[in-house]
Design a protein around this motif. Sequence first.
Motif, short mmCIF file in Angstrom:
data_model
loop_
_atom_site.label_atom_id
_atom_site.label_comp_id
_atom_site.label_asym_id
_atom_site.label_seq_id
_atom_site.Cartn_x
_atom_site.Cartn_y
_atom_site.Cartn_z
N ALA A 71 0.85 -1.07 0.03
CA ALA A 71 0.08 0.05 0.20
C ALA A 71 0.90 1.30 0.11
N VAL A 72 0.66 2.14 -1.12
CA VAL A 72 1.44 3.30 -1.09
C VAL A 72 0.38 4.44 -0.84
N ASP A 73 0.80 5.19 0.43
CA ASP A 73 -0.06 6.12 0.84
C ASP A 73 0.77 7.47 1.19
N ASN B 267 0.60 12.46 -2.71
CA ASN B 267 0.12 12.52 -4.09
C ASN B 267 -1.00 11.46 -4.28
N GLU B 268 -0.75 10.11 -3.65
CA GLU B 268 -1.71 9.03 -4.12
C GLU B 268 -1.79 7.99 -3.01
N HIS B 269 -3.05 7.50 -3.19
CA HIS B 269 -3.32 6.31 -2.16
C HIS B 269 -3.73 5.08 -3.07
N ASP C 251 -1.85 -3.73 -10.60
CA ASP C 251 -2.85 -2.77 -9.51
C ASP C 251 -3.50 -3.70 -8.68
N GLY C 252 -3.12 -3.39 -7.49
CA GLY C 252 -3.91 -4.22 -6.46
C GLY C 252 -5.33 -4.45 -6.19
#
Length: 334
Positions: free
Chosen positions: A45-47, A50-52, A69-70
Amino acid sequence: RRKAHQLPPVGRRLYTMTEVATAPRQIPIVCPGHTRPLAELQFCAVDDENEHRAFLVSACHDKLPMLRDGVSGDWIGTFAGHKGAVWCCRLDPSGYLAATASGDFSVKVWDAITGKELYHFPHKHIVKTLDFSPDSRRLATGGHEGLLRVFDLEAPEGEPTAIAQLPDKKITITKCGWLDESIVLAACSDGGIRFWEVGPGGDGSKLLRTLKVDAEVRDMELSLLSSGKRILTVAAGKNVNFFDLSGDYKMLHSHPMPIHFRDEGGASLHPEGQKFVAGGSDLWVRIFDFATGKQLECHKGHHGPLRCLRFSPDGKTFATGSEDGTIRLWKTDP
């Protein structure tokens, strides 16, 4: 030869359709692309500001680990360069780096955005597992050499720290994972999960403790639950075992499964800690109650034994990878 519609036997027992169909049928998202059995899956998970977003990486025997894409399962890219089966693929916590462990006796570190190879770390035997430290500065690897290696990614040309698991016997490291910035776990073919404290810059190592299960460790997952509790999930033999790493490191549960993990499979704990998913020696994807081990759901979709499973970071979905070469994304509560 067993007919395709018949359920495979587990031990001496045959499961009836009434027992298996314990949940409403759902049709998972099928993610094609791989051509050989899957080996491992990992969500990231990238949070940031700029993005989640959630990503899914897959290791496969076709030598071509992939990034997806997860949520949708859509293909994003392939890390091409290995000459042997890829047993493990991980993203670092930031999502900027990827690392792969291969049967070609090597580990590669990649730019996860561009797919460019950054570092190549040769080994002397098959590499089965690796993991980034939480600060992304170090990379732990393990495999058939029986050595836990820790590479400093800020000085990649330097010699790694190499730690033999036993002084008088070589055992395979099947899985590894960082507990924190300085402690890395090595799960082995002798059923031991060893906690190693590794000093910065290769400044020595110390064995802190060893947990034991009764068979070779096939899968290991470190989970930080929404409650703040840290749980270690271990699939080995015919059991899924849970250890409490927040307190006294005791075994919380050891649940017998209707499958075995001798050759493939694994288990993953839901982020809320109330249920877990497991799969292995047959075609079924099963969900169990964490406290009692009771089977809650059973789904069919794959055409080969399950090799790997993981819940997504938010727990809304989970991914399964199979010997049939496909990844399937399932809803946790359809």
